[in-house]
Write a protein that holds these residues in place. Structure first.
Motif, PDB file in Angstrom:
ATOM      1  N   GLU A 134       1.336  -1.092   0.244  1.00 34.41           N
ATOM      2  CA  GLU A 134      -0.158   0.025  -0.111  1.00 34.41           C
ATOM      3  C   GLU A 134       1.115   1.607   0.054  1.00 34.41           C
ATOM      4  O   GLU A 134       0.851   2.463   0.892  1.00 34.41           O
ATOM      5  N   ALA A 135       2.211   1.551  -0.665  1.00 37.20           N
ATOM      6  CA  ALA A 135       2.884   2.107  -1.278  1.00 37.20           C
ATOM      7  C   ALA A 135       2.114   3.878  -1.450  1.00 37.20           C
ATOM      8  O   ALA A 135       2.207   4.813  -0.487  1.00 37.20           O
ATOM      9  N   GLN A 136       0.896   3.882  -1.784  1.00 41.04           N
ATOM     10  CA  GLN A 136       0.212   4.898  -1.846  1.00 41.04           C
ATOM     11  C   GLN A 136      -0.173   6.287  -0.959  1.00 41.04           C
ATOM     12  O   GLN A 136      -0.355   6.982  -1.342  1.00 41.04           O
ATOM     13  N   TYR A 137       0.288   5.089   0.057  1.00 40.90           N
ATOM     14  CA  TYR A 137      -0.378   6.275   1.297  1.00 40.90           C
ATOM     15  C   TYR A 137       1.339   7.061   1.346  1.00 40.90           C
ATOM     16  O   TYR A 137       0.657   7.762   2.268  1.00 40.90           O
ATOM     17  N   ASP A 138       1.751   6.910   1.011  1.00 42.45           N
ATOM     18  CA  ASP A 138       3.403   7.991   1.431  1.00 42.45           C
ATOM     19  C   ASP A 138       2.824   8.625  -0.059  1.00 42.45           C
ATOM     20  O   ASP A 138       3.433   8.006  -1.372  1.00 42.45           O
ATOM     21  N   LYS A 139       2.501   9.683   0.164  1.00 44.55           N
ATOM     22  CA  LYS A 139       2.412  10.732  -1.288  1.00 44.55           C
ATOM     23  C   LYS A 139       4.097  11.339  -1.480  1.00 44.55           C
ATOM     24  O   LYS A 139       4.172  11.522  -2.991  1.00 44.55           O
ATOM     25  N   GLU A 140       4.973  10.575  -1.152  1.00 44.05           N
ATOM     26  CA  GLU A 140       6.507  10.795  -1.750  1.00 44.05           C
ATOM     27  C   GLU A 140       6.522   9.542  -2.250  1.00 44.05           C
ATOM     28  O   GLU A 140       8.122   9.724  -1.464  1.00 44.05           O
ATOM     29  N   TRP A 141       6.358   8.648  -2.144  1.00 44.39           N
ATOM     30  CA  TRP A 141       6.870   6.761  -2.238  1.00 44.39           C
ATOM     31  C   TRP A 141       7.773   6.841  -3.827  1.00 44.39           C
ATOM     32  O   TRP A 141       8.638   6.585  -2.913  1.00 44.39           O
TER      33      TRP A 141
END
Length: 484
Positions: A134-141
């Motif tokens: 669920e990496a999209q929860y970091d906006k700066e992924w």
């Protein structure tokens, strides 16, 4: 990092070896592996052998297609088959991390290196594996992934995310990451996961037959298929029909049809209400229009759709319709094919839209009302047509060779006289494809072969149990085509 986040990361390191077995079994039965797993493992093995280029993998895909399971299977592979110590494998979910504060992947990895390796990212002494869900929860992924990748050649990092909006074509990471989209299951992969792993040796032969028009290997293809099916225990004779309606997602193996419908509809709602929210300029009106368009496609017969007609139908401005369609394609819920014509004319022609898997079409229609408002044979023909379109779409995306799919709009006065698809491998001559459940007049395929000067044509139909070639027309049963 906040204290709660540190506790979560420490717990992940300590408990994952015990949790992983629970996550990869159902009723004490181990999950089988899909082909995407094998693809990812090749990069893992190359890294362990000293290759340090392809060590930043990104797995975008729809919710519930099995990305988390793949990450757990990679973890288990590292732990049990490569004897990597748990301290050198970090798995965490940004969704879970978000509940304890803001999410910053770089901060987590930096903390992990300091706490468990007494090191900076840049000075890591030995290989470590970072598996992030669920990496999209970091906006700066993308930026954080790039910094980690650049910081140490001893880090192999995999990011998965349900939103292809945020996990595709990001300039901060594009030159470094390797994008491996995870698509809904094909029928072949569905059988592998449900009934047991087998080697699909016939896929190249089916592809070759479709594009080369040679059927010398048809008896061998059928013999291999019979052998595959004979090894299945408790095989359901309705499996193919059930797959078209409810397949594509691994969770469907453990649910009844009502539960599958609810889960698919809920997944679509989350894509529209949660994933789309990550895009600047998205409003509730945009999301409502997305739902309306998806439901429209669910009931619509396959056919060309202009943005202008959608604009008029929903009383929405054409730029907004264009934006919503683009977003829905980036989420991988739908895709489009274009008219088979010159590249200049193609830009002015309407598109045909299909769902990523036919079960999306079926269950969205089922949720609104009765999906089968017509003859059952005709209805399953539409689901089959969607499956054929998505199969060629996936083939093009997964192959290094160009496999393009178009629709036939040559007969503008009578669209029912056109074939369903025109497929083309590279710059070779186009191959017309007709799809049907039940008897089908061959006049369309004959006309298309002549019109496009094609060497042969393909009919995908359940009217024959075997591959049959008559003159320059090859008839392929759907369940054989599904092994492509």
């Amino acid at each position: 990092m906040k204290d709660l986040q540190m506790i979560y990361i420490r717990n992940q390191i300590l408990t994952m070896p015990m949790k992983v077995n629970q996550e990869l079994t159902h009723k004490n039965k181990k999950f089988n592996k899909r082909s995407d797993y094998e693809n990812i493992i090749r990069y893992v093995d190359n890294f362990l052998e000293g290759e340090n280029i392809n060590r930043f993998l990104v797995l975008p895909g729809l919710r519930d297609v099995g990305k988390t399971t793949i990450l757990f299977q990679v973890y288990e592979y590292l732990l049990k088959e490569k004897n990597i110590t748990p301290q050198n494998i970090l798995y965490f979910s940004c969704d879970r991390l978000k509940r304890t504060g803001n999410v910053d992947i770089f901060d987590v990895v930096n903390y992990y290196c300091k706490s468990f390796h007494n090191s900076l990212i840049e000075t890591l002494p030995s290989p470590v594996f970072i598996l992030i869900d669920e990496a999209q929860y970091d906006k700066e992924w993308a930026l954080n992934g790039k910094l980690i990748f650049d910081g140490s050649k001893n880090i192999f990092i995999i990011l998965s995310g349900s939103s292809a909006l945020k996990l595709s074509n990001n300039p901060d990471a594009a030159r470094r990451l390797l994008n491996i989209p995870i698509y809904p299951l094909t029928y072949c992969e569905h059988l592998k996961l449900k009934y047991g792993n087998f080697k699909n040796d016939i896929s190249p032969s089916i592809i070759k037959m479709i594009f080369d028009g040679k059927t010398e290997n048809s008896a061998e293809i059928e013999r291999i298929m019979i052998n595959i099916y004979s090894n299945f225990k408790n095989y359901d004779l309705s499996e193919w029909k059930n797959f078209l309606q409810f397949g594509g997602f691994p969770s469907s193996f453990f649910q009844n049809t009502n539960e599958i419908t609810k889960k698919i509809v809920d997944m679509v709602e989350k894509v529209v209400t949660t994933d789309m929210n990550n895009i600047e300029g998205i409003t509730s009106d945009t999301q409502n229009l997305a739902f309306q368009i998806l439901n429209y496609f669910a009931f619509q017969n396959p056919g060309e759709v202009s943005k202008g007609s959608l604009s008029n139908h929903f009383d929405a401005k054409k730029p907004l319709v264009t934006k919503v369609l683009d977003i829905l394609e980036k989420t991988q819920l739908i895709f489009h094919i274009e008219a088979f014509t010159s590249s200049v004319k193609r830009t002015t022609k309407p598109h045909e839209y299909f769902f990523a898997t036919p079960s999306l079409k079926h269950n969205l229609a089922l949720d609104v009302g009765n999906a089968m408002l017509e003859d059952e044979t005709a209805y399953f023909g539409k689901l089959l047509e969607n499956y054929v379109a998505s199969s060629f779409h996936d083939l093009d995306n997964k192959s290094s060779i160009s496999y393009k799919t178009y629709y036939d709009d040559s007969n503008k006065m009578r669209s029912d006289k056109n074939v369903d698809f025109i497929v083309q491998r590279g710059l070779e001559k186009p191959i017309p494809i007709e799809v049907s459940c039940g008897d089908k007049d061959k006049s369309q395929i004959k006309r298309a072969i002549k019109k496009y000067n094609s060497p042969h044509g393909i009919i995908i139909s359940n009217t024959t149990p075997n591959i049959v070639k008559n003159d320059n027309i090859i008839c392929i049963p759907p369940e054989i085509f599904a092994f492509m």
